[in-house]
Design a protein around this motif. Structure first.
Motif, PDB file in Angstrom:
ATOM      1  N   VAL A  27       1.222  -1.233  -0.055  1.00  0.00           N
ATOM      2  CA  VAL A  27       0.399   0.394   0.201  1.00  0.00           C
ATOM      3  C   VAL A  27       0.964   1.209  -0.065  1.00  0.00           C
ATOM      4  CG1 VAL A  27      -2.048   1.734   1.603  1.00  0.00           C
ATOM      5  CG2 VAL A  27      -2.241  -1.079   1.110  1.00  0.00           C
ATOM      6  N   MET A  28       1.793   1.202   1.380  1.00  0.00           N
ATOM      7  CA  MET A  28       2.647   2.627   1.186  1.00  0.00           C
ATOM      8  C   MET A  28       3.471   2.866  -1.055  1.00  0.00           C
ATOM      9  SD  MET A  28       4.736   2.395   4.781  1.00  0.00           S
ATOM     10  CE  MET A  28       6.211   3.363   4.439  1.00  0.00           C
ATOM     11  N   MET A  29       4.150   1.347  -0.444  1.00  0.00           N
ATOM     12  CA  MET A  29       4.318   1.417  -2.525  1.00  0.00           C
ATOM     13  C   MET A  29       3.806   2.027  -3.363  1.00  0.00           C
ATOM     14  SD  MET A  29       7.745   1.377  -1.505  1.00  0.00           S
ATOM     15  CE  MET A  29       7.063   2.105  -0.375  1.00  0.00           C
ATOM     16  N   SER A  30       2.117   1.765  -2.876  1.00  0.00           N
ATOM     17  CA  SER A  30       1.153   2.766  -4.368  1.00  0.00           C
ATOM     18  C   SER A  30       1.055   3.619  -3.993  1.00  0.00           C
ATOM     19  CB  SER A  30       0.131   1.635  -3.748  1.00  0.00           C
ATOM     20  OG  SER A  30       0.111   0.485  -4.566  1.00  0.00           O
ATOM     21  N   LEU A  31       1.371   4.047  -2.714  1.00  0.00           N
ATOM     22  CA  LEU A  31       0.719   5.709  -2.222  1.00  0.00           C
ATOM     23  C   LEU A  31       1.714   6.655  -2.753  1.00  0.00           C
ATOM     24  CD1 LEU A  31      -1.044   5.784   1.376  1.00  0.00           C
ATOM     25  CD2 LEU A  31      -1.922   5.989  -1.106  1.00  0.00           C
ATOM     26  N   LEU A  32       2.806   5.930  -2.625  1.00  0.00           N
ATOM     27  CA  LEU A  32       4.623   6.952  -3.130  1.00  0.00           C
ATOM     28  C   LEU A  32       4.300   7.118  -4.715  1.00  0.00           C
ATOM     29  CD1 LEU A  32       7.085   8.278  -2.290  1.00  0.00           C
ATOM     30  CD2 LEU A  32       7.944   6.064  -2.590  1.00  0.00           C
ATOM     31  N   MET A  33       4.236   6.015  -5.105  1.00  0.00           N
ATOM     32  CA  MET A  33       3.727   5.802  -6.857  1.00  0.00           C
ATOM     33  C   MET A  33       3.182   7.118  -7.295  1.00  0.00           C
ATOM     34  SD  MET A  33       2.828   2.866  -9.472  1.00  0.00           S
ATOM     35  CE  MET A  33       0.953   2.463  -8.719  1.00  0.00           C
ATOM     36  N   SER A  34       1.283   6.949  -6.845  1.00  0.00           N
ATOM     37  CA  SER A  34       0.607   8.087  -7.632  1.00  0.00           C
ATOM     38  C   SER A  34       1.700   9.097  -6.789  1.00  0.00           C
ATOM     39  CB  SER A  34      -0.652   7.557  -6.427  1.00  0.00           C
ATOM     40  OG  SER A  34      -0.985   8.535  -6.052  1.00  0.00           O
TER      41      SER A  34
ATOM     42  N   ARG B 260       4.069  10.774  -6.565  1.00  0.00           N
ATOM     43  CA  ARG B 260       5.565  11.102  -8.413  1.00  0.00           C
ATOM     44  C   ARG B 260       4.758  11.323  -9.256  1.00  0.00           C
ATOM     45  NH1 ARG B 260       9.287  13.730  -5.736  1.00  0.00           N
ATOM     46  NH2 ARG B 260      10.842  12.446  -4.003  1.00  0.00           N
ATOM     47  N   THR B 261       3.730  10.644  -9.598  1.00  0.00           N
ATOM     48  CA  THR B 261       3.452  10.528 -10.674  1.00  0.00           C
ATOM     49  C   THR B 261       2.083  11.630 -11.068  1.00  0.00           C
ATOM     50  OG1 THR B 261       3.177   8.012 -11.181  1.00  0.00           O
ATOM     51  CG2 THR B 261       1.254   9.008 -12.769  1.00  0.00           C
ATOM     52  N   HIS B 262       1.881  11.987  -9.810  1.00  0.00           N
ATOM     53  CA  HIS B 262       0.817  13.239  -9.801  1.00  0.00           C
ATOM     54  C   HIS B 262       2.161  14.067  -9.708  1.00  0.00           C
ATOM     55  CE1 HIS B 262      -2.840  15.781  -9.281  1.00  0.00           C
ATOM     56  NE2 HIS B 262      -1.642  16.408  -7.756  1.00  0.00           N
ATOM     57  N   GLN B 263       3.058  14.932  -8.852  1.00  0.00           N
ATOM     58  CA  GLN B 263       3.787  15.272  -9.217  1.00  0.00           C
ATOM     59  C   GLN B 263       4.531  16.051 -10.436  1.00  0.00           C
ATOM     60  OE1 GLN B 263       6.564  14.440  -6.606  1.00  0.00           O
ATOM     61  NE2 GLN B 263       7.236  16.919  -5.687  1.00  0.00           N
ATOM     62  N   GLY B 264       4.780  14.060 -11.234  1.00  0.00           N
ATOM     63  CA  GLY B 264       5.433  14.567 -12.311  1.00  0.00           C
ATOM     64  C   GLY B 264       4.433  14.933 -13.225  1.00  0.00           C
ATOM     65  N   LEU B 265       3.099  14.853 -13.630  1.00  0.00           N
ATOM     66  CA  LEU B 265       2.240  15.443 -14.613  1.00  0.00           C
ATOM     67  C   LEU B 265       2.048  16.951 -14.140  1.00  0.00           C
ATOM     68  CD1 LEU B 265      -0.435  12.394 -14.334  1.00  0.00           C
ATOM     69  CD2 LEU B 265       1.299  13.106 -16.231  1.00  0.00           C
ATOM     70  N   LYS B 266       2.343  17.753 -13.082  1.00  0.00           N
ATOM     71  CA  LYS B 266       2.238  18.809 -12.722  1.00  0.00           C
ATOM     72  C   LYS B 266       3.161  19.392 -13.449  1.00  0.00           C
ATOM     73  CE  LYS B 266       1.084  19.713  -8.413  1.00  0.00           C
ATOM     74  NZ  LYS B 266       1.293  20.164  -6.981  1.00  0.00           N
ATOM     75  N   LYS B 267       4.304  18.644 -13.629  1.00  0.00           N
ATOM     76  CA  LYS B 267       5.698  19.575 -14.030  1.00  0.00           C
ATOM     77  C   LYS B 267       5.541  19.833 -15.441  1.00  0.00           C
ATOM     78  CE  LYS B 267       7.682  20.116 -10.250  1.00  0.00           C
ATOM     79  NZ  LYS B 267       8.327  21.889  -9.501  1.00  0.00           N
ATOM     80  N   LEU B 268       5.015  18.518 -16.210  1.00  0.00           N
ATOM     81  CA  LEU B 268       4.726  18.323 -17.726  1.00  0.00           C
ATOM     82  C   LEU B 268       3.999  19.274 -18.136  1.00  0.00           C
ATOM     83  CD1 LEU B 268       5.203  14.108 -18.268  1.00  0.00           C
ATOM     84  CD2 LEU B 268       7.035  16.317 -18.693  1.00  0.00           C
ATOM     85  N   ARG B 269       2.412  19.425 -17.367  1.00  0.00           N
ATOM     86  CA  ARG B 269       1.710  20.349 -17.934  1.00  0.00           C
ATOM     87  C   ARG B 269       1.773  21.873 -17.884  1.00  0.00           C
ATOM     88  NH1 ARG B 269      -1.843  17.326 -14.396  1.00  0.00           N
ATOM     89  NH2 ARG B 269      -3.015  15.395 -15.366  1.00  0.00           N
ATOM     90  N   ARG B 270       2.986  22.082 -16.591  1.00  0.00           N
ATOM     91  CA  ARG B 270       3.764  23.056 -16.844  1.00  0.00           C
ATOM     92  C   ARG B 270       4.461  23.936 -17.412  1.00  0.00           C
ATOM     93  NH1 ARG B 270       4.225  23.523 -10.161  1.00  0.00           N
ATOM     94  NH2 ARG B 270       2.220  23.541  -9.669  1.00  0.00           N
ATOM     95  N   GLY B 271       4.958  22.563 -18.597  1.00  0.00           N
ATOM     96  CA  GLY B 271       6.357  22.655 -19.702  1.00  0.00           C
ATOM     97  C   GLY B 271       7.156  22.220 -19.386  1.00  0.00           C
ATOM     98  N   SER B 272       7.155  22.467 -18.128  1.00  0.00           N
ATOM     99  CA  SER B 272       8.610  21.740 -17.489  1.00  0.00           C
ATOM    100  C   SER B 272       9.287  20.030 -17.891  1.00  0.00           C
ATOM    101  CB  SER B 272       9.178  21.923 -15.917  1.00  0.00           C
ATOM    102  OG  SER B 272      10.232  20.933 -15.519  1.00  0.00           O
ATOM    103  N   HIS B 273      10.051  20.272 -18.501  1.00  0.00           N
ATOM    104  CA  HIS B 273      10.645  18.814 -18.587  1.00  0.00           C
ATOM    105  C   HIS B 273      11.013  18.341 -18.050  1.00  0.00           C
ATOM    106  CE1 HIS B 273      10.662  20.413 -23.133  1.00  0.00           C
ATOM    107  NE2 HIS B 273      11.344  20.926 -22.734  1.00  0.00           N
ATOM    108  N   ARG B 274      11.035  18.511 -16.619  1.00  0.00           N
ATOM    109  CA  ARG B 274      11.740  17.529 -15.805  1.00  0.00           C
ATOM    110  C   ARG B 274      10.438  16.535 -15.178  1.00  0.00           C
ATOM    111  NH1 ARG B 274      15.085  20.412 -10.954  1.00  0.00           N
ATOM    112  NH2 ARG B 274      15.446  18.151 -10.716  1.00  0.00           N
ATOM    113  N   GLY B 275       8.964  16.764 -15.305  1.00  0.00           N
ATOM    114  CA  GLY B 275       8.612  15.822 -15.235  1.00  0.00           C
ATOM    115  C   GLY B 275       8.867  14.116 -14.872  1.00  0.00           C
ATOM    116  N   SER B 276       9.278  13.748 -15.917  1.00  0.00           N
ATOM    117  CA  SER B 276       9.710  12.522 -16.268  1.00  0.00           C
ATOM    118  C   SER B 276      10.614  12.070 -15.234  1.00  0.00           C
ATOM    119  CB  SER B 276      10.670  12.421 -17.081  1.00  0.00           C
ATOM    120  OG  SER B 276      11.364  13.250 -17.991  1.00  0.00           O
TER     121      SER B 276
END
Length: 129
Positions: A52-59, A61-77
């Motif tokens: 469960v903790m690994m799923s929450l961490l994955m969620s 980091r994925t959310h954090q990466g997608l927010k960065k990509l939407r802002r145009g940052s190439h650091r999302g990945s």
């Protein structure tokens, strides 16, 4: 503030975690029914909570990466890759704590972990529908 799509994704991730927790609890009850030893139940719940903790961490980091990509940052990945490395390191550390410090039975920790992973799969299929 979350837009409609982000709130839908967050709801889906919460549903997956609920399925994981339910299957971990079912597995712990089954283990307790077969082997009424509190240490065995503790080990299976511990393994499930690792999942469960690994799923929450994955969620997260994925959310954090997608927010960065939407802002145009190439650091999302980068955040998604960072999440993979973090999950591996944290999972290994939690296994070490469970086996070495808490002296939990490895087989029942793995049983709980498998139950959590099955919950992830079932929750993913339910969310997909």
């Amino acid at each position: 503030m979350l837009n409609g799509r982000e709130s839908c994704v967050m709801r889906a991730q919460a549903t997956i975690v609920v399925y994981q927790v339910l299957l971990v609890l079912i597995a712990a009850l089954a283990v307790y029914h077969l082997f009424p030893d509190p240490q065995v139940v503790k080990a299976s719940v511990y393994g499930g909570l690792i999942s469960v903790m690994m799923s929450l961490l994955m969620s997260f980091r994925t959310h954090q990466g997608l927010k960065k990509l939407r802002r145009g940052s190439h650091r999302g990945s980068f955040y998604i890759y960072l999440g993979v490395i973090e999950r591996l390191v944290i999972a290994v550390a939690l296994f070490v704590v469970g086996f070495m410090l808490l002296k939990l039975s490895p087989i029942y920790v793995v049983v709980g972990l498998i139950a959590g992973q099955l919950g992830f799969l079932v929750g993913g299929f339910k969310v997909k529908d």
